[in-house]
Design an enzyme around this catalytic site. Structure first.
Site, PDB file in Angstrom:
ATOM      1  N   LYS A   9       8.827 -11.702   4.259  1.00  8.41           N
ATOM      2  CA  LYS A   9       8.708 -12.261   2.766  1.00  8.41           C
ATOM      3  C   LYS A   9       7.474 -11.864   1.942  1.00  8.41           C
ATOM      4  O   LYS A   9       6.448 -11.723   2.683  1.00  8.41           O
ATOM      5  CB  LYS A   9       9.078 -13.760   3.111  1.00  8.41           C
ATOM      6  CG  LYS A   9       7.554 -14.550   3.288  1.00  8.41           C
ATOM      7  CD  LYS A   9       7.852 -16.034   3.045  1.00  8.41           C
ATOM      8  CE  LYS A   9       6.740 -16.867   3.525  1.00  8.41           C
ATOM      9  NZ  LYS A   9       6.698 -18.157   3.214  1.00  8.41           N
ATOM     10  N   SER A  25      19.280  -5.239  -9.493  1.00 15.12           N
ATOM     11  CA  SER A  25      18.514  -4.966  -8.478  1.00 15.12           C
ATOM     12  C   SER A  25      16.883  -5.745  -8.662  1.00 15.12           C
ATOM     13  O   SER A  25      16.856  -6.335  -9.766  1.00 15.12           O
ATOM     14  CB  SER A  25      18.024  -3.485  -8.261  1.00 15.12           C
ATOM     15  OG  SER A  25      17.382  -2.759  -9.406  1.00 15.12           O
ATOM     16  N   TYR A  58      19.224  -6.620  -4.221  1.00 11.14           N
ATOM     17  CA  TYR A  58      18.786  -5.713  -3.375  1.00 11.14           C
ATOM     18  C   TYR A  58      17.294  -5.097  -3.893  1.00 11.14           C
ATOM     19  O   TYR A  58      17.049  -5.027  -5.058  1.00 11.14           O
ATOM     20  CB  TYR A  58      19.730  -4.215  -3.277  1.00 11.14           C
ATOM     21  CG  TYR A  58      20.217  -3.703  -4.293  1.00 11.14           C
ATOM     22  CD1 TYR A  58      19.595  -2.663  -4.681  1.00 11.14           C
ATOM     23  CD2 TYR A  58      21.151  -4.082  -5.043  1.00 11.14           C
ATOM     24  CE1 TYR A  58      20.066  -1.874  -5.678  1.00 11.14           C
ATOM     25  CE2 TYR A  58      21.623  -3.333  -6.118  1.00 11.14           C
ATOM     26  CZ  TYR A  58      21.013  -2.218  -6.373  1.00 11.14           C
ATOM     27  OH  TYR A  58      21.445  -1.621  -7.831  1.00 11.14           O
TER      28      TYR A  58
END
Length: 126
Positions: A9, A25, A58
């Site tokens: 993360k 994205s 993504y």
């Protein structure tokens, strides 16, 4: 048995751009991708601390060292420049992999510079 585990993360990243008219994205500074272990085009989950939105998109690679966190396409409705977000990627691990798995945790400052890294989340005392 397989379990979906936190792989890595970017904690408290600041959104720098929100581009509605762009293919969907999230563009992320390439050095941050590398440090966290997020691959280009990998699925990521974004949790917006400013408004509680949680969404999936993504990752794409932005210029190394740029500090860019750009939320693009339809997701641009869910994050604005200046919002603090947590960007996570997950991995599916089998029982043997679970025993040694440690996530890659990258903590950022308000300019998306790395403050520190780790592999475990400290437990807060009640």
């Amino acid at each position: 048995m397989q379990c979906t585990m936190l792989k890595c993360k970017l904690h408290q990243a600041r959104v720098t751009h929100s581009e509605l008219e762009y293919e969907g994205s999230c563009a992320i500074d390439g050095q941050l991708l590398d440090r966290a272990g997020i691959r280009e085009y990998e699925q990521i989950h974004i949790y917006n601390l400013a408004n509680g939105e949680r969404f999936t998109t993504y990752a794409i690679r932005a210029e190394d060292g740029s500090g860019v966190i750009s939320v693009n396409g339809a997701a641009a409705h869910k994050a604005n420049p200046g919002d603090r977000v947590i960007i996570c990627a997950y991995a599916v691990l089998d029982a043997a992999e679970l025993t040694s798995h440690k996530p890659s945790l990258v903590y950022l400052d308000e300019r998306n510079h790395i403050k520190r890294t780790g592999d475990s989340i400290p437990v807060q005392a009640a």
